[in-house]
Scaffold this motif. Structure first.
Motif, mmCIF file in Angstrom:
data_model
loop_
_atom_site.group_PDB
_atom_site.id
_atom_site.type_symbol
_atom_site.label_atom_id
_atom_site.label_comp_id
_atom_site.label_asym_id
_atom_site.label_seq_id
_atom_site.Cartn_x
_atom_site.Cartn_y
_atom_site.Cartn_z
ATOM 1 N N ASP A 154 10.590 6.415 51.447
ATOM 2 C CA ASP A 154 10.210 6.400 52.865
ATOM 3 C C ASP A 154 10.134 7.792 53.480
ATOM 4 O O ASP A 154 9.563 7.960 54.563
ATOM 5 C CB ASP A 154 11.219 5.561 53.658
ATOM 6 C CG ASP A 154 11.141 4.086 53.307
ATOM 7 O OD1 ASP A 154 10.062 3.640 52.865
ATOM 8 O OD2 ASP A 154 12.164 3.387 53.455
ATOM 9 N N TYR A 155 10.711 8.806 52.811
ATOM 10 C CA TYR A 155 10.818 10.108 53.453
ATOM 11 C C TYR A 155 10.177 11.248 52.662
ATOM 12 O O TYR A 155 9.798 12.262 53.238
ATOM 13 C CB TYR A 155 12.294 10.443 53.698
ATOM 14 C CG TYR A 155 13.016 9.390 54.502
ATOM 15 C CD1 TYR A 155 12.846 9.311 55.880
ATOM 16 C CD2 TYR A 155 13.857 8.470 53.877
ATOM 17 C CE1 TYR A 155 13.497 8.338 56.625
ATOM 18 C CE2 TYR A 155 14.514 7.496 54.613
ATOM 19 C CZ TYR A 155 14.331 7.430 55.981
ATOM 20 O OH TYR A 155 14.959 6.460 56.700
ATOM 21 N N ASN A 156 10.079 11.109 51.341
ATOM 22 C CA ASN A 156 9.599 12.207 50.511
ATOM 23 C C ASN A 156 8.432 11.775 49.629
ATOM 24 O O ASN A 156 8.330 10.604 49.253
ATOM 25 C CB ASN A 156 10.735 12.723 49.608
ATOM 26 C CG ASN A 156 11.933 13.185 50.403
ATOM 27 O OD1 ASN A 156 11.886 14.208 51.060
ATOM 28 N ND2 ASN A 156 13.010 12.411 50.340
ATOM 29 N N PRO A 157 7.554 12.726 49.258
ATOM 30 C CA PRO A 157 6.486 12.388 48.313
ATOM 31 C C PRO A 157 7.071 12.133 46.928
ATOM 32 O O PRO A 157 8.122 12.675 46.573
ATOM 33 C CB PRO A 157 5.609 13.640 48.319
ATOM 34 C CG PRO A 157 6.534 14.753 48.715
ATOM 35 C CD PRO A 157 7.510 14.138 49.683
ATOM 36 N N THR A 158 6.407 11.308 46.159
ATOM 37 C CA THR A 158 6.884 10.998 44.817
ATOM 38 C C THR A 158 6.123 11.822 43.788
ATOM 39 O O THR A 158 5.005 12.290 44.034
ATOM 40 C CB THR A 158 6.715 9.501 44.488
ATOM 41 O OG1 THR A 158 5.360 9.254 44.074
ATOM 42 C CG2 THR A 158 7.061 8.635 45.684
ATOM 43 N N VAL A 159 6.721 11.995 42.622
ATOM 44 C CA VAL A 159 6.088 12.773 41.554
ATOM 45 C C VAL A 159 4.769 12.143 41.102
ATOM 46 O O VAL A 159 3.899 12.837 40.563
ATOM 47 C CB VAL A 159 7.023 12.924 40.341
ATOM 48 C CG1 VAL A 159 8.214 13.796 40.681
ATOM 49 C CG2 VAL A 159 7.477 11.560 39.804
ATOM 50 N N PHE A 160 4.595 10.854 41.359
ATOM 51 C CA PHE A 160 3.398 10.173 40.870
ATOM 52 C C PHE A 160 2.138 10.577 41.642
ATOM 53 O O PHE A 160 1.034 10.414 41.132
ATOM 54 C CB PHE A 160 3.607 8.656 40.905
ATOM 55 C CG PHE A 160 4.695 8.209 39.967
ATOM 56 C CD1 PHE A 160 4.433 8.004 38.622
ATOM 57 C CD2 PHE A 160 5.992 8.022 40.427
ATOM 58 C CE1 PHE A 160 5.443 7.621 37.753
ATOM 59 C CE2 PHE A 160 7.006 7.640 39.556
ATOM 60 C CZ PHE A 160 6.734 7.436 38.221
ATOM 61 N N VAL A 161 2.302 11.119 42.840
ATOM 62 C CA VAL A 161 1.121 11.578 43.580
ATOM 63 C C VAL A 161 0.567 12.865 42.970
ATOM 64 O O VAL A 161 -0.544 13.283 43.298
ATOM 65 C CB VAL A 161 1.433 11.791 45.077
ATOM 66 C CG1 VAL A 161 1.997 10.534 45.704
ATOM 67 C CG2 VAL A 161 2.388 12.971 45.282
ATOM 68 N N LEU A 162 1.319 13.485 42.075
ATOM 69 C CA LEU A 162 0.864 14.705 41.418
ATOM 70 C C LEU A 162 -0.050 14.412 40.227
ATOM 71 O O LEU A 162 -0.658 15.325 39.672
ATOM 72 C CB LEU A 162 2.076 15.522 40.929
ATOM 73 C CG LEU A 162 3.049 15.989 42.012
ATOM 74 C CD1 LEU A 162 4.306 16.564 41.372
ATOM 75 C CD2 LEU A 162 2.392 17.019 42.917
ATOM 76 N N LEU A 163 -0.129 13.139 39.845
ATOM 77 C CA LEU A 163 -0.884 12.758 38.651
ATOM 78 C C LEU A 163 -2.300 12.320 38.992
ATOM 79 O O LEU A 163 -2.506 11.542 39.917
ATOM 80 C CB LEU A 163 -0.177 11.612 37.919
ATOM 81 C CG LEU A 163 1.279 11.832 37.506
ATOM 82 C CD1 LEU A 163 1.792 10.605 36.764
ATOM 83 C CD2 LEU A 163 1.423 13.079 36.657
ATOM 84 N N ASP A 164 -3.250 12.800 38.242
ATOM 85 C CA ASP A 164 -4.623 12.326 38.334
ATOM 86 C C ASP A 164 -4.848 11.410 37.125
ATOM 87 O O ASP A 164 -5.531 11.766 36.159
ATOM 88 C CB ASP A 164 -5.597 13.507 38.321
ATOM 89 C CG ASP A 164 -7.042 13.050 38.464
ATOM 90 O OD1 ASP A 164 -7.278 11.923 38.948
ATOM 91 O OD2 ASP A 164 -7.940 13.817 38.059
ATOM 92 N N GLU A 165 -4.237 10.227 37.177
ATOM 93 C CA GLU A 165 -4.238 9.298 36.058
ATOM 94 C C GLU A 165 -4.646 7.905 36.519
ATOM 95 O O GLU A 165 -4.421 7.534 37.671
ATOM 96 C CB GLU A 165 -2.838 9.206 35.423
ATOM 97 C CG GLU A 165 -2.343 10.497 34.789
ATOM 98 C CD GLU A 165 -3.098 10.849 33.533
ATOM 99 O OE1 GLU A 165 -3.400 9.928 32.748
ATOM 100 O OE2 GLU A 165 -3.400 12.041 33.322
ATOM 101 N N VAL A 166 -5.228 7.145 35.596
ATOM 102 C CA VAL A 166 -5.519 5.745 35.859
ATOM 103 C C VAL A 166 -4.207 4.966 35.862
ATOM 104 O O VAL A 166 -3.346 5.161 35.012
ATOM 105 C CB VAL A 166 -6.478 5.184 34.784
ATOM 106 C CG1 VAL A 166 -6.615 3.677 34.930
ATOM 107 C CG2 VAL A 166 -7.836 5.864 34.885
ATOM 108 N N SER A 167 -4.038 4.094 36.833
ATOM 109 C CA SER A 167 -2.857 3.222 36.940
ATOM 110 C C SER A 167 -1.541 3.991 36.821
ATOM 111 O O SER A 167 -0.705 3.694 35.964
ATOM 112 C CB SER A 167 -2.910 2.126 35.873
ATOM 113 O OG SER A 167 -4.076 1.348 35.993
ATOM 114 N N PRO A 168 -1.305 4.972 37.678
ATOM 115 C CA PRO A 168 -0.042 5.703 37.597
ATOM 116 C C PRO A 168 1.165 4.819 37.877
ATOM 117 O O PRO A 168 2.279 5.155 37.477
ATOM 118 C CB PRO A 168 -0.199 6.789 38.665
ATOM 119 C CG PRO A 168 -1.200 6.236 39.627
ATOM 120 C CD PRO A 168 -2.148 5.436 38.789
#
Length: 230
Positions: A77-91
């Motif tokens: 709810d407060y911080n970005p997650t590491v998964f937004v750093l990925l340019d991947e299908v179905s992260p």
């Protein structure tokens, strides 16, 4: 395989959502727009969605150089997650094998292979993890022996496993542990009256963070790196 099923597996969408994408003309097969989900794909068909070629993926193994301020979960709810750093299908199908705190940087391994990650995170498997640590106060030489014998952390019933501490400067050290208790490195130094002000993971098992990766960058693991935990 039917085109709509192919889209559900490569994009992680429902069959209904795949049908909408097809009707909107956002998918091409071998260069031609195809709107029928029942279209059968050949083994060598080229499927493109919004200028991006789609491919069915097998198990994925990724090394990320985690920046500070990102959390190792899919939702926060407060911080970005590491998964937004990925340019991947179905992260969303990937998970982190050994999380780091939001303010900790360095090596993060991500995969969709549960058995592989289990060998990293399970207490039954002894997996070394090495951290570069910056401390608020000088580290006495005797801390090396203290950590090698194990320390009692607040709220725990057993000593930590023997850990290897190498002093780099008065307030910098490299610590190798073989377990993953909650905030373990920070709690170990707190137990000897010190405070961690910077923490960076450099290694998990035989896998070392690639020096070529800038914070936020990632790459696939090599076959040799993957094989270490197979």
């Amino acid at each position: 395989m039917r085109l709509d099923k192919y889209l559900t597996e490569t994009l992680g969408v429902t069959r209904k959502q795949a049908t909408k994408l097809l009707k909107a003309g956002e998918v091409t097969v071998d260069g031609a727009v195809v709107k029928q989900g029942a279209t059968k794909l050949a083994d060598d068909s080229e499927v493109v969605f919004r200028d991006r070629e789609l491919n069915l993926t097998g198990p994925r193994y990724i090394m990320l150089n985690k920046p500070s301020g990102f959390v190792c979960s899919h939702v926060d709810d407060y911080n970005p997650t590491v998964f937004v750093l990925l340019d991947e299908v179905s992260p969303e199908k990937l998970h982190v094998a050994g999380r780091l705190d939001g303010d900790t940087t360095g090596l993060v391994l991500m995969t969709d292979d549960g058995q592989w990650s289990h060998r990293i995170t399970s207490p039954k498997h002894v997996c070394e993890k090495t951290y570069f640590v910056e401390l608020a106060d000088p580290v006495p030489e005797e801390t090396i022996a203290t950590f090698a014998e194990g320390v009692m952390l607040r709220g725990e019933k057993e000593l930590t496993r023997p850990a290897k501490l190498v002093l780099i400067s008065e307030t910098e050290a490299r610590l190798t542990i073989t377990e993953g208790k909650y905030h373990q490195v920070k709690r170990m130094f707190a137990s000897v009256g010190n405070r961690v002000i910077g923490l960076h993971r450099e290694r998990i098992g035989a896998i070392e963070l690639d020096d070529a990766l800038e914070p936020g960058d990632y790459r696939e693991l090599t076959e040799e790196e993957v094989a270490y935990f197979l």
